[in-house]
Structures are given as structure tokens and as C-alpha cells.
Design an enzyme around this catalytic site. Structure first.
Site, PDB file in Angstrom:
ATOM      1  N   HIS A  67       0.873  -1.173   0.000  1.00 49.22           N
ATOM      2  CA  HIS A  67       0.000   0.000   0.000  1.00 49.22           C
ATOM      3  C   HIS A  67       0.910   1.223   0.000  1.00 49.22           C
ATOM      4  O   HIS A  67       2.026   1.165   0.533  1.00 49.22           O
ATOM      5  CB  HIS A  67      -0.830   0.082   1.278  1.00 49.22           C
ATOM      6  CG  HIS A  67      -1.739  -1.070   1.529  1.00 49.22           C
ATOM      7  ND1 HIS A  67      -1.341  -2.213   2.154  1.00 49.22           N
ATOM      8  CD2 HIS A  67      -3.056  -1.219   1.270  1.00 49.22           C
ATOM      9  CE1 HIS A  67      -2.367  -3.038   2.261  1.00 49.22           C
ATOM     10  NE2 HIS A  67      -3.418  -2.465   1.727  1.00 49.22           N
ATOM     11  N   ASP A  70       2.337   1.776   3.395  1.00 49.39           N
ATOM     12  CA  ASP A  70       3.286   0.783   3.932  1.00 49.39           C
ATOM     13  C   ASP A  70       4.717   1.271   3.725  1.00 49.39           C
ATOM     14  O   ASP A  70       5.627   0.915   4.468  1.00 49.39           O
ATOM     15  CB  ASP A  70       3.166  -0.577   3.211  1.00 49.39           C
ATOM     16  CG  ASP A  70       1.813  -1.222   3.389  1.00 49.39           C
ATOM     17  OD1 ASP A  70       1.119  -0.880   4.360  1.00 49.39           O
ATOM     18  OD2 ASP A  70       1.454  -2.074   2.540  1.00 49.39           O
ATOM     19  N   MET A 101       2.465  -5.970  -7.612  1.00 49.75           N
ATOM     20  CA  MET A 101       1.149  -5.390  -7.292  1.00 49.75           C
ATOM     21  C   MET A 101       1.302  -4.247  -6.311  1.00 49.75           C
ATOM     22  O   MET A 101       2.143  -4.297  -5.412  1.00 49.75           O
ATOM     23  CB  MET A 101       0.263  -6.490  -6.704  1.00 49.75           C
ATOM     24  CG  MET A 101      -1.111  -6.068  -6.254  1.00 49.75           C
ATOM     25  SD  MET A 101      -1.203  -5.424  -4.575  1.00 49.75           S
ATOM     26  CE  MET A 101      -1.795  -6.856  -3.684  1.00 49.75           C
ATOM     27  N   GLU A 194     -11.047  -6.656  -4.978  1.00 49.30           N
ATOM     28  CA  GLU A 194     -11.035  -7.674  -3.909  1.00 49.30           C
ATOM     29  C   GLU A 194     -12.278  -7.524  -3.042  1.00 49.30           C
ATOM     30  O   GLU A 194     -12.503  -6.485  -2.421  1.00 49.30           O
ATOM     31  CB  GLU A 194      -9.770  -7.502  -3.061  1.00 49.30           C
ATOM     32  CG  GLU A 194      -9.702  -8.470  -1.895  1.00 49.30           C
ATOM     33  CD  GLU A 194      -8.388  -8.352  -1.124  1.00 49.30           C
ATOM     34  OE1 GLU A 194      -7.446  -7.704  -1.617  1.00 49.30           O
ATOM     35  OE2 GLU A 194      -8.329  -8.905  -0.013  1.00 49.30           O
ATOM     36  N   LYS A 196     -14.943  -8.616   0.128  1.00 47.84           N
ATOM     37  CA  LYS A 196     -14.967  -9.125   1.499  1.00 47.84           C
ATOM     38  C   LYS A 196     -16.363  -8.853   2.046  1.00 47.84           C
ATOM     39  O   LYS A 196     -16.911  -7.777   1.818  1.00 47.84           O
ATOM     40  CB  LYS A 196     -13.890  -8.404   2.328  1.00 47.84           C
ATOM     41  CG  LYS A 196     -13.701  -8.985   3.725  1.00 47.84           C
ATOM     42  CD  LYS A 196     -12.532  -8.303   4.431  1.00 47.84           C
ATOM     43  CE  LYS A 196     -12.332  -8.907   5.815  1.00 47.84           C
ATOM     44  NZ  LYS A 196     -11.259  -8.214   6.569  1.00 47.84           N
ATOM     45  N   GLU A 230      -9.738 -13.586  -2.205  1.00 48.74           N
ATOM     46  CA  GLU A 230      -8.945 -13.994  -1.044  1.00 48.74           C
ATOM     47  C   GLU A 230      -9.620 -15.179  -0.357  1.00 48.74           C
ATOM     48  O   GLU A 230     -10.827 -15.142  -0.084  1.00 48.74           O
ATOM     49  CB  GLU A 230      -8.800 -12.835  -0.055  1.00 48.74           C
ATOM     50  CG  GLU A 230      -8.113 -13.281   1.228  1.00 48.74           C
ATOM     51  CD  GLU A 230      -7.740 -12.154   2.177  1.00 48.74           C
ATOM     52  OE1 GLU A 230      -7.234 -11.129   1.707  1.00 48.74           O
ATOM     53  OE2 GLU A 230      -7.947 -12.338   3.392  1.00 48.74           O
ATOM     54  N   HIS A 233     -11.703 -14.308   2.722  1.00 52.29           N
ATOM     55  CA  HIS A 233     -12.918 -13.520   2.528  1.00 52.29           C
ATOM     56  C   HIS A 233     -14.067 -14.359   1.976  1.00 52.29           C
ATOM     57  O   HIS A 233     -15.206 -14.210   2.412  1.00 52.29           O
ATOM     58  CB  HIS A 233     -12.627 -12.329   1.617  1.00 52.29           C
ATOM     59  CG  HIS A 233     -11.563 -11.412   2.170  1.00 52.29           C
ATOM     60  ND1 HIS A 233     -11.100 -10.325   1.490  1.00 52.29           N
ATOM     61  CD2 HIS A 233     -10.877 -11.443   3.345  1.00 52.29           C
ATOM     62  CE1 HIS A 233     -10.171  -9.710   2.220  1.00 52.29           C
ATOM     63  NE2 HIS A 233     -10.015 -10.385   3.347  1.00 52.29           N
ATOM     64  N   ASP A 258      -5.184 -13.711  -3.417  1.00 57.05           N
ATOM     65  CA  ASP A 258      -4.709 -13.570  -2.039  1.00 57.05           C
ATOM     66  C   ASP A 258      -4.894 -14.915  -1.332  1.00 57.05           C
ATOM     67  O   ASP A 258      -6.009 -15.300  -0.957  1.00 57.05           O
ATOM     68  CB  ASP A 258      -5.489 -12.477  -1.296  1.00 57.05           C
ATOM     69  CG  ASP A 258      -4.944 -11.085  -1.575  1.00 57.05           C
ATOM     70  OD1 ASP A 258      -3.976 -10.958  -2.362  1.00 57.05           O
ATOM     71  OD2 ASP A 258      -5.481 -10.118  -1.000  1.00 57.05           O
ATOM     72  N   ASP A 268     -11.689 -12.234  10.159  1.00 52.88           N
ATOM     73  CA  ASP A 268     -10.724 -12.431   9.076  1.00 52.88           C
ATOM     74  C   ASP A 268      -9.377 -12.835   9.677  1.00 52.88           C
ATOM     75  O   ASP A 268      -8.642 -12.001  10.198  1.00 52.88           O
ATOM     76  CB  ASP A 268     -10.596 -11.100   8.327  1.00 52.88           C
ATOM     77  CG  ASP A 268      -9.717 -11.180   7.100  1.00 52.88           C
ATOM     78  OD1 ASP A 268      -9.611 -12.258   6.508  1.00 52.88           O
ATOM     79  OD2 ASP A 268      -9.146 -10.138   6.730  1.00 52.88           O
ATOM     80  N   ASP A 270      -6.605 -14.491   8.251  1.00 51.92           N
ATOM     81  CA  ASP A 270      -5.368 -14.312   7.454  1.00 51.92           C
ATOM     82  C   ASP A 270      -4.245 -15.241   7.926  1.00 51.92           C
ATOM     83  O   ASP A 270      -3.100 -14.805   8.149  1.00 51.92           O
ATOM     84  CB  ASP A 270      -4.896 -12.834   7.499  1.00 51.92           C
ATOM     85  CG  ASP A 270      -5.861 -11.883   6.802  1.00 51.92           C
ATOM     86  OD1 ASP A 270      -6.625 -12.325   5.930  1.00 51.92           O
ATOM     87  OD2 ASP A 270      -5.838 -10.687   7.143  1.00 51.92           O
ATOM     88  N   ASP A 304      -1.593 -13.212   1.398  1.00 45.20           N
ATOM     89  CA  ASP A 304      -2.101 -12.096   2.209  1.00 45.20           C
ATOM     90  C   ASP A 304      -2.404 -12.649   3.596  1.00 45.20           C
ATOM     91  O   ASP A 304      -3.553 -12.896   3.942  1.00 45.20           O
ATOM     92  CB  ASP A 304      -3.343 -11.482   1.562  1.00 45.20           C
ATOM     93  CG  ASP A 304      -3.754 -10.214   2.286  1.00 45.20           C
ATOM     94  OD1 ASP A 304      -2.988  -9.755   3.163  1.00 45.20           O
ATOM     95  OD2 ASP A 304      -4.837  -9.680   1.993  1.00 45.20           O
TER      96      ASP A 304
HETATM   97  C1  GLT Z   1      -5.817  -5.534   4.283  1.00 42.21           C
HETATM   98  C2  GLT Z   1      -6.881  -6.519   3.886  1.00 42.21           C
HETATM   99  C3  GLT Z   1      -6.465  -7.351   2.751  1.00 42.21           C
HETATM  100  C4  GLT Z   1      -6.262  -6.588   1.480  1.00 42.21           C
HETATM  101  C5  GLT Z   1      -5.155  -5.630   1.567  1.00 42.21           C
HETATM  102  C6  GLT Z   1      -5.109  -4.807   0.307  1.00 42.21           C
HETATM  103  S1  GLT Z   1      -5.168  -4.687   2.983  1.00 42.21           S
HETATM  104  O1  GLT Z   1      -4.773  -6.203   4.918  1.00 42.21           O
HETATM  105  O2  GLT Z   1      -7.198  -7.328   5.016  1.00 42.21           O
HETATM  106  O3  GLT Z   1      -7.355  -8.400   2.512  1.00 42.21           O
HETATM  107  O4  GLT Z   1      -5.916  -7.501   0.482  1.00 42.21           O
HETATM  108  O5  GLT Z   1      -5.675  -3.551   0.467  1.00 42.21           O
HETATM  109 MN    MN Z   2      -8.113 -11.079   4.854  1.00 47.97          MN
HETATM  110 MN    MN Z   3      -6.503  -9.535   0.831  1.00 48.86          MN
END
Ligand code: GLT
Ligand code: MN
Ligand code: MN
Length: 404
Positions: A67, A70, A101, A194, A196, A230, A233, A258, A268, A270, A304
Site C-alpha cells: 500500500h 506501507d 502489485m 477484492e 470481502k 482472497e 474472505h 490472495d 478475518d 489471514d 495475504d
Molecule cells: C488488508 C486486507 C487485505 C487486502 C489488503 C489490500 S489490505 O490487509 O485485510 O485483505 O488484500 O488492500
Molecule cells: Mn483477509
Molecule cells: Mn486480501
């Protein structure tokens, strides 16, 4: 206790060691995640972007994504920005890492508390466009070919605040505007949307990859825009990640991905790729690699995800190597599974030399007449067992490493 280099030495002993040819990427925000959560502060030191670049290269990654914020702290002066970018480019060069990206942080700053592109306030919408145009310039300067849009704050808790129809129109207006900007600048850049379903908002607009795919078809320049699904998500929404990416692949819209791990019904998470629902991870890799006879996905394989909050710095790099190793191991398991004659026998069992071409050839009056005249034994067909218990057990045995 060991340090990062010893860890890597241990991991280089087999054929699953990641290399740049595998196209694995991480975000600065992923391996850089200091473990902050809604209930507690950071547990790990903040790492500089340049250190992350060096460590990722050491682990065998291909690239690093980011980002705007970042890399460049919000509110930096133009000189400060140029200095940071210059040093970052030198680190990329020194370590042979790419930036495939880039994206905009449209969620952290308080001005975005009620959305960015969909906010009711035109000042917020204008600022979101201004910030994104600058971040696109940055991404292109660093060599990015894909630009992700994750609208984390584009949603509501109280839906009375705006018409969701208006929100859709505003989101479309913003993406159309930014496609115009990219065209105008002559940038070679594609967008990936993306989805969510919720978090941080109660409900986020365009909640799934399926919603995004339709939305793309309504844009001014749909060819420039694809999706960035993702695992976490789609899983949060209770959906099959494999089905989501399959639809995107079939539509030639899987521009980015992702990868991570997630349990259904949770926030979420991750998590490290493959650490939850190994079967879904296996089927994901098999599909991405063209294992079911489809065209493989050839874009970057982005993780991600972040390390558990329990981890120190060693644990972060153990996590990163783990994501990549698991992908490669699943790839080899998928190849062995599809090469297994017992598997193929079940999958191919119902080919029919007469009917298959008739059904695959599209409509014609001849096909309609032939299908109308066909004799199909409804009772016998319905009584056949399909062998999927056996097929799934074979899958599980391949996954557990006792076959192939
Ligand atoms: C954030 C989010 C991710 C996205 C990122 C891109 S930022 O961490 O949870 O799923 O992919 O903006
Ligand atoms: Mn996520
Ligand atoms: Mn993501």
C-alpha cells in the site's frame, strides 16, 4: 533457538524450497504485521520495508507488494517521499525482488471512517481519488502491473445512511474515473477488485467475488478490470473458494490472488496458507496449476497472511517459508493425484462417445432432434453409484502422503 539463516538452511534441503521462479509474493503489511489486534498492541518490532525486502529475497520470494502508506508514511513531504522511494528501489535492485502489485490504503486514516469512494461527503471521495492517483503513480514507478482495490471501509453499520444503489454508482464512478486516469497517463496497469463480506464494516458493498464479476461487466472499460479473490474472505461468507476462483478463471478475470488460511464463521484470520482446510487448499492449488485440464493461472501467487501473534521474528520467517512450501507440496500432491489411474478411472467413468459431442457442440436443429430422440434409461442412470467416496478417500490419502 536458531536464527533466520539456519532456518533457511534447514528448509533448503528438499525440492520444496521456494525460488523466484515460483512467483511467490508477500505484502509489506503481511510479514511486517507486528501482531496488533483489537484487544492488544504490537508484540513484534516494526520492520523497515528495506529489511523486509532483504528477508523475503533470502526466503526465495519473487516479489513484494505494498500500500502507499506501507512505504511512505501518511503526510510525508515530496522530498521525503522521493528519498524513501529511491532507497526502496535500491533495496529491490540489490535483492532482485519485484513489485508486481500495488494498492491504496483507503481504510486506516480517520477521514475514511465512513468509506472512501462511496462516502456521502464529496470531499472524502475527492481525497480518495487524489490519494489513489498518487499511489498508482508510485506503483507504476516501482514496476507494478496489477493494482488492487480492497474497499474495506466501503460499507455500513446503519444502512439508513445512504442508498446502497447510490453507493454502487459511486464505486463504479470511481473505478471508471481511475481507468480514465491510467489511460490518460499511458500506464500499462490492470485493476483487480477484492471482495470481502464484512470487517471492518458491518457489511461491505460488493461482498463476494461473484458480486465483483458482475460489477466489472458494468464498467466503461471492463477489459482492464479483474478480481483479486482472497481465501479468507470467500470462506468468511461460507462460500467455496475453489468455485469462486473457477468462475473468475473461466471469465479470464483472475488477475491476482490472495492466498491464506481461514476457518468459517470467524473474523478475518489471514492465517498461513494451508494451515486450515487442507483439502480446499489442495483443490485451489490443483485448479491454479491447471490440474483439471484448464489453463493455469500465471499471475503472482500472493500470500495475504500474517504470523500468529505468539511469534517473534524467527516465527515470522518460519510462517513465510511455510506458506510457500505448503503451496509447492500441494502442487506435487495434485500432480500425483491426477496421475493416479484409480483417480482417473472414477473421473472419466461417464464419458459417452455418442452423447458427449452432441452436448458439447452447442445448439443446432440436428442436435435438438438427436437429443429429443435419444433413449435415456432414467431408472438405471439414477441407480448408479458414482464412486465419490472412493475418490475423496484417494484424495485424502494423496494429501496424507501415503499414495503417489
Ligand atoms: C488488508 C486486507 C487485505 C487486502 C489488503 C489490500 S489490505 O490487509 O485485510 O485483505 O488484500 O488492500
Ligand atoms: Mn483477509
Ligand atoms: Mn486480501
Amino acid at each position: 533457538m536458531h536464527d533466520g539463516s539456519l532456518l533457511l538452511e534447514v528448509h533448503t534441503l528438499d525440492s520444496f524450497t521456494p525460488t523466484p521462479a515460483d512467483r511467490f509474493t508477500f505484502g509489506l503489511w503481511t510479514v511486517g504485521n507486528p501482531g496488533r489486534d483489537p484487544f492488544g498492541p504490537s508484540v513484534r518490532a516494526t520492520q523497515s520495508p528495506n529489511r523486509i525486502v532483504a528477508k523475503l529475497a533470502e526466503c526465495g520470494a519473487y516479489g513484494v507488494n505494498l500500500h502507499d502508506e506501507d512505504l511512505i508514511p501518511f503526510g510525508s513531504s515530496a522530498q521525503e517521499r522521493d528519498r524513501i522511494v529511491g532507497e526502496f528501489k535500491a533495496a529491490l535492485e540489490d535483492n532482485g525482488l519485484k513489485v508486481p502489485m500495488a494498492t491504496t490504503n483507503l481504510f486506516s486514516q480517520p477521514i475514511f471512517k465512513d468509506g472512501a469512494f462511496t462516502s456521502n461527503d464529496p470531499r472524502v471521495r475527492a481525497f480518495a481519488l487524489q490519494k489513489t492517483m498518487r499511489a498508482i503513480d508510485l506503483g507504476v514507478e516501482l514496476g507494478a502491473g496489477i493494482y488492487v482495490f480492497w474497499g474495506g471501509r466501503e460499507g455500513t453499520e446503519s444502512d439508513a445512511c445512504r442508498s446502497p444503489i447510490e453507493a454502487t454508482k459511486r464505486f463504479r464512478g470511481a473505478i471508471d474515473f481511475l481507468c480514465g486516469y491510467v489511460r490518460d497517463q499511458g500506464y500499462d496497469l490492470r485493476f483487480a477488485l477484492e471482495a470481502k463480506p464484512n470487517e471492518p464494516r458491518g457489511d461491505i458493498y460488493l461482498a463476494t467475488t461473484g458480486h465483483m464479476l458482475h460489477f466489472i461487466s458494468t464498467l466503461d472499460e471492463p477489459e482492464r478490470v479483474g478480481v483479486n479473490p482472497e481465501v479468507a474472505h470467500e470462506t468468511m461468507a461460507g462460500l467455496s473458494f475453489v468455485h469462486s476462483i473457477a468462475q473468475a478463471m473461466e471469465a479470464e478475470k483472475l488477475f491476482h490472488i490472495d492466498l491464506n488460511g481461514q476457518r468459517i464463521g470467524r473474523f478475518d484470520q489471514d492465517l498461513r496458507f494451508g494451515s486450515e482446510d487442507l483439502k480446499q487448499a489442495f483443490l485451489t492449488v490443483r485448479l491454479l496449476e491447471g490440474g483439471v485440464g484448464n489453463a493455469p493461472y500465471e499471475g503472482p501467487l500472493h500470500f495475504d497472511a500474517h504470523a500468529y501473534r505468539t511469534e517473534d521474528d524467527d516465527g515470522v520467517w518460519e510462517f513465510a517459508v511455510g506458506c510457500m512450501r505448503t503451496y509447492k507440496i500441494l502442487k506435487s500432491r495434485a500432480v500425483a493425484f491426477d496421475a493416479d489411474p484409480d483417480v482417473q478411472e472414477i473421473i472419466q467413468a461417464r464419458r459417452d462417445a455418442a452423447l458427449d459431442p452432441l452436448l458439447d457442440g452447442g445448439y443446432s436443429s440436428e442436435a435438438a432432434a438427436a437429443i429429443s430422440a435419444a433413449t435415456i434409461d432414467v431408472t438405471a442412470v439414477a441407480q448408479e453409484g458414482l464412486g465419490y467416496e472412493r475418490l475423496d478417500q484417494l484424495l485424502v490419502e494423496h494429501l496424507m502422503g501415503v499414495r503417489g
